[in-house]
Design a protein around this motif. Structure first.
Motif, short mmCIF file in Angstrom:
data_model
loop_
_atom_site.label_atom_id
_atom_site.label_comp_id
_atom_site.label_asym_id
_atom_site.label_seq_id
_atom_site.Cartn_x
_atom_site.Cartn_y
_atom_site.Cartn_z
N TYR A 33 0.84 -1.18 0.00
CA TYR A 33 0.00 0.00 0.00
C TYR A 33 0.89 1.24 0.00
CZ TYR A 33 1.02 -0.34 5.03
OH TYR A 33 1.64 -0.45 6.25
N SER A 52 -4.39 0.50 -1.92
CA SER A 52 -3.82 -0.84 -1.78
C SER A 52 -2.83 -1.13 -2.91
CB SER A 52 -4.94 -1.87 -1.78
OG SER A 52 -5.62 -1.86 -3.01
N THR A 56 -7.14 -1.47 -6.00
CA THR A 56 -8.57 -1.74 -5.96
C THR A 56 -9.25 -1.25 -4.68
OG1 THR A 56 -8.12 -3.94 -5.08
CG2 THR A 56 -8.39 -3.74 -7.46
N ARG A 57 -8.45 -0.96 -3.67
CA ARG A 57 -9.03 -0.50 -2.41
C ARG A 57 -8.40 0.82 -2.00
NH1 ARG A 57 -9.06 -3.88 3.35
NH2 ARG A 57 -10.27 -2.31 4.52
N THR A 58 -9.23 1.77 -1.62
CA THR A 58 -8.77 3.07 -1.17
C THR A 58 -9.48 3.45 0.12
OG1 THR A 58 -10.44 4.21 -2.50
CG2 THR A 58 -8.25 3.90 -3.51
N TYR A 59 -8.88 4.39 0.84
CA TYR A 59 -9.48 4.88 2.07
C TYR A 59 -9.05 6.32 2.25
CZ TYR A 59 -10.62 5.30 7.04
OH TYR A 59 -11.14 5.70 8.25
N THR A 106 -3.39 -4.55 4.10
CA THR A 106 -3.80 -4.14 2.76
C THR A 106 -3.71 -2.63 2.61
OG1 THR A 106 -5.29 -6.03 2.65
CG2 THR A 106 -5.65 -4.23 1.08
#
Length: 127
Positions: A33, A52, A56-59, A106
């Protein structure tokens, strides 16, 4: 030697946009990440966004959600931060950050989970 080099900062009027870039050198980060943090004068460093390894994954921090977008290009070993609808309170030095290999997880919003930091790029938003 691992280096994270940010670019793209500058002076912009409120409501405007900027796109920050972070080029990673000395190590491939495609399995890790990567995140952005910022620090305003007189304030502690705070989390902004993380993506990530696969993208595909964000925050996001609540303060930037729906205005900022983080992305990455693993072929270029780079991460980006598109900042829209900028506000004066977004004024800060923005830092790119990445973990050591095999740190695990992740994504992370905790600065303690990052080991490499760029030199920062100044973003100033005028009212």
């Amino acid at each position: 030697q691992v280096q994270l080099v940010e670019s793209g900062g500058g002076l912009v009027q409120a409501g405007g946009s900027l796109r920050l870039s972070c080029a990673a050198k000395g190590r491939i980060f495609s399995r890790d990440y990567m995140g952005w943090f910022r620090q305003a004068p007189g304030k502690e460093r705070e989390f902004v966004a993380v993506v990530s390894a696969t993208g595909t994954r964000t925050y996001y921090a609540d303060s930037v959600k729906d205005r900022f977008a983080i992305s990455r290009d693993n072929a270029k070993n780079a991460v980006f931060l598109q900042m829209n609808s900028l506000k004066p309170e977004d004024t800060a030095v923005y830092y790119c950050a990445a973990p050591i290999a095999n740190r695990g997880g992740t994504i992370s919003a905790e600065s303690e989970m990052y080991d490499y930091w760029g030199q920062g790029t100044q973003v100033t938003v005028s009212s």
